[in-house]
Design a protein around this motif. Structure first.
Motif, short mmCIF file in Angstrom:
data_model
loop_
_atom_site.label_atom_id
_atom_site.label_comp_id
_atom_site.label_asym_id
_atom_site.label_seq_id
_atom_site.Cartn_x
_atom_site.Cartn_y
_atom_site.Cartn_z
N VAL A 1 0.85 -1.20 0.00
CA VAL A 1 0.00 0.00 0.00
C VAL A 1 0.88 1.24 0.00
CG1 VAL A 1 -1.75 1.31 1.28
CG2 VAL A 1 -1.87 -1.18 1.21
N ARG A 2 0.44 2.26 -0.73
CA ARG A 2 1.09 3.57 -0.71
C ARG A 2 0.06 4.59 -0.24
NH1 ARG A 2 2.51 6.38 -6.29
NH2 ARG A 2 0.28 6.83 -6.08
N PRO A 3 0.35 5.35 0.84
CA PRO A 3 -0.68 6.23 1.42
C PRO A 3 -1.05 7.44 0.57
CG PRO A 3 1.43 6.53 2.54
CD PRO A 3 1.60 5.36 1.62
N GLY A 4 -0.20 7.81 -0.36
CA GLY A 4 -0.49 8.96 -1.21
C GLY A 4 0.58 9.09 -2.27
N PRO A 5 0.43 10.04 -3.19
CA PRO A 5 1.38 10.14 -4.31
C PRO A 5 2.81 10.43 -3.88
CG PRO A 5 -0.10 12.03 -4.24
CD PRO A 5 -0.65 11.03 -3.29
N ALA A 6 2.98 11.06 -2.71
CA ALA A 6 4.33 11.38 -2.24
C ALA A 6 4.83 10.37 -1.21
CB ALA A 6 4.36 12.78 -1.63
N GLY A 7 4.01 9.39 -0.87
CA GLY A 7 4.37 8.43 0.15
C GLY A 7 5.19 7.27 -0.41
#
Length: 204
Positions: free
Chosen positions: A49-55
């Protein structure tokens, strides 16, 4: 890649080799990937999982137990980043965005079908629906089960019962509003069948 640029980011490694990866992205840029990972003895349903585009992407997490034939995996995210993965044998695991932790024990949707080729849909509020096909020994069927946001899976209900159903042909699409359409193939003669359901009713 963001919506404001045509440039892709540099590739990153998410996990060990596997099969049939699937990806889900929500409007805020959070993303989840699930796939079947093989080793010398069995295969596992895996997810990152990636929490957001910058994560950053999380470390790969095995979701299914050893010795389980995961067959097919599917993954979805809701608007706030809650993730859900399903795989064969009517199995599922969820990851609340608030904790970032996958369920330690997979949930098994009730029923008697093998749950071949599960397909998952989720609306913006986090209400999830899975459809799958299989035979109970006397007749094949396409069935669906629903999990309200924050709730438990309900009992499966049949969408269609026929021994002409192709068990590996189901497709599901769910709009953010909760409207959904299911597709599957049947033989004798070969044809594509469809059923739909609104957000306001549990009837197909």
């Amino acid at each position: 890649r963001s919506a404001s640029t045509s440039t892709w980011s540099s590739p990153v490694t998410l996990g060990s080799p596997g099969a049939e990866p699937v990806v889900a992205v929500n409007a805020s840029g959070a993303a989840a990937v699930a796939w079947r990972e093989f080793n010398s003895t069995d295969e596992r349903a895996m997810a990152v999982v990636r929490p957001g585009p910058a994560g950053a992407w999380s470390a790969p997490t095995p979701l299914s137990g050893a010795g389980i034939d995961t067959d097919t995996v599917d993954v979805k995210l809701d608007a706030v980043g809650n993730a859900l993965v399903v795989w064969r044998a009517r199995s599922a695991s969820s990851r609340p965005a608030s904790t970032g932790v996958w369920e330690s024990t997979p949930t098994v949707v009730s029923g008697t079908l093998a749950g071949d080729d599960p397909r998952l849909g989720m609306d913006a509020a986090g209400n999830a629906t899975v459809i799958f096909a299989g035979s109970d020994g006397s007749i094949s069927s396409v069935q669906s089960a629903t999990k309200p946001a924050g709730g438990a899976w309900g009992a499966p209900t049949p969408i269609r019962e026929s021994n002409e159903i192709s068990n590996d042909s189901v497709v599901l699409s769910v709009h953010q509003s909760g409207r959904m359409v299911a597709l599957w193939a049947e033989s004798g003669p070969t044809r594509l069948r469809s059923s739909s359901r609104s957000a306001a009713t549990a009837s197909w």
